[in-house]
Design a protein around this motif. Structure first.
Motif, PDB file in Angstrom:
ATOM      1  N   ALA A   1       6.590  24.150  -5.342  1.00 30.23           N
ATOM      2  CA  ALA A   1       6.035  25.001  -4.297  1.00 30.23           C
ATOM      3  C   ALA A   1       6.350  24.450  -2.917  1.00 30.23           C
ATOM      4  O   ALA A   1       6.442  25.200  -1.949  1.00 30.23           O
ATOM      5  N   LEU A   2       6.535  23.130  -2.823  1.00 30.31           N
ATOM      6  CA  LEU A   2       6.714  22.463  -1.530  1.00 30.31           C
ATOM      7  C   LEU A   2       7.802  21.401  -1.624  1.00 30.31           C
ATOM      8  O   LEU A   2       8.148  20.948  -2.721  1.00 30.31           O
ATOM      9  N   ALA A   3       8.328  21.009  -0.482  1.00 35.31           N
ATOM     10  CA  ALA A   3       9.230  19.861  -0.449  1.00 35.31           C
ATOM     11  C   ALA A   3       8.442  18.614  -0.827  1.00 35.31           C
ATOM     12  O   ALA A   3       7.306  18.420  -0.385  1.00 35.31           O
ATOM     13  N   ARG A   4       9.053  17.764  -1.649  1.00 34.64           N
ATOM     14  CA  ARG A   4       8.400  16.539  -2.115  1.00 34.64           C
ATOM     15  C   ARG A   4       9.361  15.370  -1.956  1.00 34.64           C
ATOM     16  O   ARG A   4      10.582  15.539  -2.068  1.00 34.64           O
ATOM     17  N   ILE A   5       8.793  14.180  -1.746  1.00 40.78           N
ATOM     18  CA  ILE A   5       9.624  13.001  -1.486  1.00 40.78           C
ATOM     19  C   ILE A   5       9.154  11.800  -2.293  1.00 40.78           C
ATOM     20  O   ILE A   5       8.029  11.761  -2.798  1.00 40.78           O
ATOM     21  N   VAL A   6      10.054  10.828  -2.382  1.00 40.67           N
ATOM     22  CA  VAL A   6       9.685   9.477  -2.803  1.00 40.67           C
ATOM     23  C   VAL A   6      10.170   8.530  -1.714  1.00 40.67           C
ATOM     24  O   VAL A   6      11.305   8.635  -1.245  1.00 40.67           O
ATOM     25  N   THR A   7       9.288   7.664  -1.256  1.00 37.48           N
ATOM     26  CA  THR A   7       9.615   6.678  -0.232  1.00 37.48           C
ATOM     27  C   THR A   7       9.923   5.355  -0.916  1.00 37.48           C
ATOM     28  O   THR A   7       9.160   4.906  -1.778  1.00 37.48           O
ATOM     29  N   LYS A   8      11.032   4.750  -0.526  1.00 33.37           N
ATOM     30  CA  LYS A   8      11.455   3.486  -1.126  1.00 33.37           C
ATOM     31  C   LYS A   8      11.514   2.400  -0.060  1.00 33.37           C
ATOM     32  O   LYS A   8      12.075   2.592   1.018  1.00 33.37           O
ATOM     33  N   GLY A   9      10.913   1.271  -0.381  1.00 35.19           N
ATOM     34  CA  GLY A   9      11.021   0.108   0.493  1.00 35.19           C
ATOM     35  C   GLY A   9      11.400  -1.113  -0.319  1.00 35.19           C
ATOM     36  O   GLY A   9      10.776  -1.397  -1.349  1.00 35.19           O
ATOM     37  N   ILE A  10      12.432  -1.818   0.112  1.00 35.70           N
ATOM     38  CA  ILE A  10      12.760  -3.111  -0.488  1.00 35.70           C
ATOM     39  C   ILE A  10      12.168  -4.177   0.415  1.00 35.70           C
ATOM     40  O   ILE A  10      12.538  -4.287   1.591  1.00 35.70           O
ATOM     41  N   LEU A  11      11.227  -4.933  -0.127  1.00 32.55           N
ATOM     42  CA  LEU A  11      10.469  -5.878   0.677  1.00 32.55           C
ATOM     43  C   LEU A  11      10.570  -7.285   0.099  1.00 32.55           C
ATOM     44  O   LEU A  11      10.562  -7.474  -1.129  1.00 32.55           O
ATOM     45  N   ARG A  12      10.642  -8.254   0.995  1.00 34.10           N
ATOM     46  CA  ARG A  12      10.661  -9.664   0.601  1.00 34.10           C
ATOM     47  C   ARG A  12       9.289 -10.269   0.832  1.00 34.10           C
ATOM     48  O   ARG A  12       8.748 -10.188   1.933  1.00 34.10           O
ATOM     49  N   HIS A  13       8.741 -10.849  -0.232  1.00 33.94           N
ATOM     50  CA  HIS A  13       7.491 -11.583  -0.094  1.00 33.94           C
ATOM     51  C   HIS A  13       7.812 -12.929   0.566  1.00 33.94           C
ATOM     52  O   HIS A  13       8.553 -13.737   0.016  1.00 33.94           O
ATOM     53  N   LYS A  14       7.282 -13.148   1.741  1.00 39.19           N
ATOM     54  CA  LYS A  14       7.724 -14.275   2.568  1.00 39.19           C
ATOM     55  C   LYS A  14       7.411 -15.622   1.955  1.00 39.19           C
ATOM     56  O   LYS A  14       8.186 -16.579   2.097  1.00 39.19           O
TER      57      LYS A  14
ATOM     58  N   VAL B   1       0.840  -1.194   0.000  1.00 36.74           N
ATOM     59  CA  VAL B   1       0.000   0.000   0.000  1.00 36.74           C
ATOM     60  C   VAL B   1       0.878   1.247   0.000  1.00 36.74           C
ATOM     61  O   VAL B   1       1.777   1.390   0.833  1.00 36.74           O
ATOM     62  N   GLY B   2       0.592   2.160  -0.920  1.00 39.89           N
ATOM     63  CA  GLY B   2       1.229   3.467  -0.929  1.00 39.89           C
ATOM     64  C   GLY B   2       0.178   4.544  -0.732  1.00 39.89           C
ATOM     65  O   GLY B   2      -0.790   4.615  -1.497  1.00 39.89           O
ATOM     66  N   LEU B   3       0.339   5.363   0.309  1.00 45.95           N
ATOM     67  CA  LEU B   3      -0.600   6.448   0.578  1.00 45.95           C
ATOM     68  C   LEU B   3       0.093   7.793   0.402  1.00 45.95           C
ATOM     69  O   LEU B   3       1.311   7.895   0.568  1.00 45.95           O
ATOM     70  N   GLN B   4      -0.690   8.811   0.092  1.00 48.80           N
ATOM     71  CA  GLN B   4      -0.151  10.165  -0.047  1.00 48.80           C
ATOM     72  C   GLN B   4      -0.987  11.139   0.792  1.00 48.80           C
ATOM     73  O   GLN B   4      -2.125  10.865   1.126  1.00 48.80           O
ATOM     74  N   GLU B   5      -0.374  12.280   1.089  1.00 46.18           N
ATOM     75  CA  GLU B   5      -0.977  13.354   1.904  1.00 46.18           C
ATOM     76  C   GLU B   5      -1.291  12.872   3.314  1.00 46.18           C
ATOM     77  O   GLU B   5      -2.355  13.183   3.862  1.00 46.18           O
TER      78      GLU B   5
ATOM     79  N   ALA C   1       2.387  -2.977   9.381  1.00 51.19           N
ATOM     80  CA  ALA C   1       3.550  -2.132   9.667  1.00 51.19           C
ATOM     81  C   ALA C   1       3.673  -1.101   8.548  1.00 51.19           C
ATOM     82  O   ALA C   1       3.010  -1.199   7.504  1.00 51.19           O
ATOM     83  N   TYR C   2       4.551  -0.112   8.760  1.00 57.11           N
ATOM     84  CA  TYR C   2       4.742   0.901   7.722  1.00 57.11           C
ATOM     85  C   TYR C   2       6.184   1.377   7.740  1.00 57.11           C
ATOM     86  O   TYR C   2       6.929   1.197   8.704  1.00 57.11           O
ATOM     87  N   PHE C   3       6.552   2.020   6.636  1.00 58.43           N
ATOM     88  CA  PHE C   3       7.804   2.769   6.586  1.00 58.43           C
ATOM     89  C   PHE C   3       7.507   4.118   5.956  1.00 58.43           C
ATOM     90  O   PHE C   3       6.790   4.210   4.957  1.00 58.43           O
TER      91      PHE C   3
ATOM     92  N   PRO D   1       3.794   7.186   2.942  1.00 59.53           N
ATOM     93  CA  PRO D   1       4.212   5.948   3.592  1.00 59.53           C
ATOM     94  C   PRO D   1       3.884   4.703   2.780  1.00 59.53           C
ATOM     95  O   PRO D   1       2.978   4.688   1.945  1.00 59.53           O
ATOM     96  N   ILE D   2       4.638   3.654   3.074  1.00 56.90           N
ATOM     97  CA  ILE D   2       4.409   2.313   2.532  1.00 56.90           C
ATOM     98  C   ILE D   2       3.885   1.449   3.672  1.00 56.90           C
ATOM     99  O   ILE D   2       4.488   1.396   4.744  1.00 56.90           O
ATOM    100  N   LEU D   3       2.757   0.783   3.446  1.00 59.64           N
ATOM    101  CA  LEU D   3       2.145  -0.070   4.458  1.00 59.64           C
ATOM    102  C   LEU D   3       2.080  -1.504   3.948  1.00 59.64           C
ATOM    103  O   LEU D   3       1.901  -1.741   2.744  1.00 59.64           O
TER     104      LEU D   3
END
Length: 265
Positions: free
Chosen positions: A124-137, A53-57, A75-77, A92-94
């Motif tokens: 106009a504003l600070a902007r980011i990209v969130t990166k997660g390296i995840l292992r599918h169990k 899951v990727g959420l914004q704002e 959990a999230y990062f 965030p990444i959930l």
């Protein structure tokens, strides 16, 4: 358990949930009311397949609300874009801990100085990209998952953000996936830049469901547009693309509709 060469279906879910604000739009209900719909959609859409899951704002209090209501299996990062900690909006990444292990997480600012809080180019504003390296169990496969929210005013910033993210994705492990609110429609340069190397899931899916557009505002019936997308490499099968209803129990839970895609890795 599936073998290392067997295809594994996973789901990507992205949603701009609209920040918690006192400066509300016409017909916008407060976050205390809207949050139930946002969280219910995440829960329902993640029941069938392993989902990223990727959420914004998302402000810090919204992160806490969402995690509290989703429960301890989630959990999230992510960090706030203003200070790299808790101030400002998160992207965030959930994920469910039973399905995924976070191997590595990092945040990059979409600017000339991506390693620290900063505003880039004509943004106009600070902007980011969130990166997660995840292992599918279950399958042991790796997904490099990127979640972002481009600037709403800076045309150059949006184009440069696409180039920066493409550069970040070049050396990734496993399957790279990008999602977010790009503040760019398909005829805009930022979208076109991404499409040179990636496939937007509505464009090459085996099945398409749901609504045509992702942005509704809080008053239905006005002009709609699409700026929320999921991107995958050209070799990744896209089983389904869907734009989901944001009307939850008679209330629009956000001014954006969520988007989901089922892909094979």
């Amino acid at each position: 358990m599936s073998g290392p060469n067997d295809p594994t279906q996973i789901q990507i879910y992205t949603h701009n949930i609209r920040c918690d604000t006192n400066n509300r739009m016409d017909n916008e209900q407060p976050w205390s009311e809207r949050k139930h719909g946002v969280i219910d959609l995440i829960q329902r859409m993640s029941m069938v397949l392993p989902t990223l899951v990727g959420l914004q704002e998302v402000k810090h209090n919204q992160v806490k609300d969402i995690l509290n209501m989703l429960g301890p299996e989630w959990a999230y990062f992510g960090v706030g874009r203003d200070d790299g900690e808790t101030k400002g909006e998160y992207s965030p990444i959930l994920f469910k801990k039973s399905d995924w292990e976070l191997l590595y997480g990092s945040t990059y600012w979409l600017s000339e100085t991506p390693d620290r809080p900063s505003k880039g180019w004509d943004a106009a504003l600070a902007r980011i990209v969130t990166k997660g390296i995840l292992r599918h169990k279950d399958s042991n496969k790796i997904v490099s998952f990127f979640n972002t929210h481009y600037d709403h005013r800076g045309k150059q910033a949006r184009e440069k953000s696409s180039l920066e993210i493409m550069s970040l994705m070049n050396d990734d492990l496993g399957t790279s996936v990008l999602c977010g609110d790009f503040n760019s429609e398909p005829h805009h340069e930022a979208y076109k830049t991404l499409s040179k190397s990636l496939v937007e899931t509505s464009q090459r899916c085996k099945e398409r469901r749901g609504f045509e557009h992702t942005v509704t505002g809080f008053t239905l019936g006005k002009k709609e547009s699409s700026i929320d997308f999921i991107w995958v490499p050209p070799n990744i099968p896209i089983i389904l693309h869907e734009v989901i209803d944001n009307n939850c129990n008679g209330m629009l839970c956000s001014d954006h509709r969520p988007v989901r895609a089922i892909i094979e890795i």
